[in-house]
Design a protein around this motif. Sequence first.
Motif, short mmCIF file in Angstrom:
data_model
loop_
_atom_site.label_atom_id
_atom_site.label_comp_id
_atom_site.label_asym_id
_atom_site.label_seq_id
_atom_site.Cartn_x
_atom_site.Cartn_y
_atom_site.Cartn_z
N ARG A 198 40.57 18.90 51.26
CA ARG A 198 40.87 19.06 52.69
C ARG A 198 39.67 19.58 53.49
NH1 ARG A 198 46.74 21.73 53.37
NH2 ARG A 198 45.97 23.25 51.87
N GLY A 199 38.52 18.97 53.26
CA GLY A 199 37.33 19.29 54.04
C GLY A 199 36.46 20.40 53.49
N ARG A 200 36.84 21.02 52.39
CA ARG A 200 36.03 22.11 51.84
C ARG A 200 34.77 21.62 51.14
NH1 ARG A 200 38.44 24.26 47.88
NH2 ARG A 200 40.30 22.94 47.74
N VAL A 201 34.75 20.34 50.80
CA VAL A 201 33.58 19.68 50.21
C VAL A 201 33.37 18.36 50.95
CG1 VAL A 201 32.85 18.40 48.14
CG2 VAL A 201 33.71 20.72 47.90
N ARG A 202 32.09 18.01 51.17
CA ARG A 202 31.80 16.70 51.77
C ARG A 202 32.14 15.61 50.76
NH1 ARG A 202 28.39 15.07 55.52
NH2 ARG A 202 27.40 13.65 54.04
N ILE A 203 33.05 14.74 51.12
CA ILE A 203 33.41 13.62 50.25
C ILE A 203 32.81 12.35 50.83
CG2 ILE A 203 35.30 12.22 49.36
CD1 ILE A 203 36.96 14.73 49.14
#
Length: 318
Positions: A198-203
């Motif tokens: 949910r946005g905590r890491v750049r995917i």
Amino acid sequence: MSAIADIPAALSPEKIGEALRLIRPHVRHTPVLRVDMADFGAASRPVDLKLEQLQHSGSFKARGAFTSLMTQDIPAAGVVAASGGNHGAAVAYAAMKRGVPATIFVPEITSPAKAERIRSYGARLEIGGQRYADALAASELFVKESGALPVHAYDQPTTLLGQGTLGAEIEQDLPDIDTLLVAVGGGGLIGGLCAWYRGRVRIVAVEPEGAPTLNKALAAGHPVEAEAGSIAADSLAPRQVGDLMFPLARDHVAQSVLVSDDDILNAQKALWDSVRVVTEPGGAAAFAALLSGRYVPRAGEKVAVLVCGANTTAVKFG
């Protein structure tokens, strides 16, 4: 509409954690390999490879398959799936382990390695047309005729939930990464990862130029039909991404990258030559984005790459 409002309650991180605890005895905690890109002829940079191609049935798909089979009632007719190959192998494997019948529909383009793996798990294999969409239509007709439980490759909550368990595992292994590169087909994997992070890491989504399904959907603002070609067509070329995953990708995919078939082949060869990692074309696509320079990390960026499938006959022994 907010990102959180678009995420069904069934795909919350809490539910993903519950799914991981449920399927933990049945799936492998796959290893992470740290490599230096200098070993591949690129500028020196540490990169972590999550080796999910070592999962049961040869891909991450086993996670969604076990979650689907262990959270639903299975009729006497068993389960049915349409697949380019990896999902079918995973459903066949999970069905074998759970002691239920499985019927798998695959298109004509499915690789011999994947078809043989499906048969090896005792499933009934049916050829359902030229492309994945044709196999899906054939499987839907079979559901109506037989009463079997359908297990969708990517557009089903239990599938997304299971694939999200890979995100939970990656976070256990690599809690400090900034960026995760992920190959995309129908979107079940990247949708599950987006639901977890949910946005905590750049995917970063990676697709073949010949099958830019998510890339076109993001540009259009909704799932649309796209080309279904490329060397990775048996794993990364559905007609369009799933409706269920799209809001997750729209809100949480930081970048969409396209790679050529040559990029993919070069990545496959480099992974084998340098670190003896065997992948199918789709499994090497995310690494292809990094190796080819289609994705260029920032200075100091901590990058992980998901190597997601190994059902191939590319390496021959003897």
